[in-house]
Design a protein around this motif. Structure first.
Motif, PDB file in Angstrom:
ATOM      1  N   LEU A  25       0.827  -1.211   0.000  1.00 24.28           N
ATOM      2  CA  LEU A  25       0.000   0.000   0.000  1.00 24.28           C
ATOM      3  C   LEU A  25       0.861   1.260   0.000  1.00 24.28           C
ATOM      4  CD1 LEU A  25      -3.008   0.851   0.134  1.00 24.28           C
ATOM      5  CD2 LEU A  25      -2.665   1.120   2.591  1.00 24.28           C
ATOM      6  N   GLY A  76      -8.192  -2.344   3.924  1.00 24.49           N
ATOM      7  CA  GLY A  76      -7.668  -0.986   3.854  1.00 24.49           C
ATOM      8  C   GLY A  76      -7.225  -0.500   5.215  1.00 24.49           C
ATOM      9  N   SER A  97      -8.081  -0.459  -0.148  1.00 27.79           N
ATOM     10  CA  SER A  97      -6.932  -0.745  -1.001  1.00 27.79           C
ATOM     11  C   SER A  97      -7.238  -1.205  -2.418  1.00 27.79           C
ATOM     12  CB  SER A  97      -6.008  -1.752  -0.324  1.00 27.79           C
ATOM     13  OG  SER A  97      -6.662  -2.974  -0.164  1.00 27.79           O
ATOM     14  N   GLN A  98      -8.266  -1.964  -2.624  1.00 30.04           N
ATOM     15  CA  GLN A  98      -8.522  -2.476  -3.971  1.00 30.04           C
ATOM     16  C   GLN A  98      -9.890  -2.013  -4.455  1.00 30.04           C
ATOM     17  OE1 GLN A  98      -8.057  -6.712  -3.980  1.00 30.04           O
ATOM     18  NE2 GLN A  98      -5.933  -6.623  -3.316  1.00 30.04           N
TER      19      GLN A  98
END
Length: 174
Positions: A25, A76, A97-98
């Motif tokens: 990240l 996240g 995050s995704q």
């Protein structure tokens, strides 16, 4: 007792096992614009960070938590930063995050949980967030959750050869 668990996610402290997630990240140039990062982090530096992540928010003025689904998968991070117990305010930042995890209520639930924590446990009067003017999903998220746009910081972020405005939102615990 306040729970850091919602219907589809829970928030937990960083663990040593989060090193690879943090490494991926923090070294993703796509989010450097919002994180203020200008160069990659080594695993060694992140390991040192994790070793000190247990410190109290009153000492380090920051609290970073993992956003996990109910199976324990990290989706996240959500942070409280610039903790100011004198003026009873704190900043908040979030990254899911995704893209496959976005627009499913994960961010909204995490923000609600941590805002409630800031108000009820830390005794904060206000939580504020900074959002790039072009970030429509985040503007929608925070507006939907009762954060009020209180100002625009003109030419606040310099990125890719251009200046960008940043919107300041705040939510006051009345």
């Amino acid at each position: 007792m306040l729970s850091l668990k919602g219907e589809q996610i829970y928030l937990r402290a960083l663990e040593p096992k989060d090193l690879d997630f943090l490494y991926d990240l923090e070294n993703n140039p796509e989010i450097w614009e919002i994180s203020g990062t200008t160069s990659p982090y080594s695993k060694h530096v992140l390991q040192l960070y994790l070793e000190n992540a247990h410190k109290d928010i009153y000492e380090v003025k920051q609290l970073r938590l993992c956003i996990c689904n109910l199976k324990g998968v990290v989706l996240g991070l959500i942070d409280l930063f610039d903790f100011d117990p004198k003026n009873l305010r704190v900043g908040m930042g979030i990254i899911v995050s995704q893209k496959i995890n976005r627009n499913k209520g994960v961010g909204a639930e995490a923000v609600e949980i941590l805002t409630n924590y800031a108000f009820s446990v830390l005794g904060m009067r206000q939580v504020y967030v900074n959002v790039l003017e072009e970030n429509a999903p985040s503007i929608h998220l925070f507006s939907k959750l009762g954060f009020v746009k209180v100002g625009i910081k003109k030419d606040w972020i310099y990125s890719n050869g251009a200046f960008k405005n940043e919107i300041l939102f705040q939510k006051i615990n009345s």
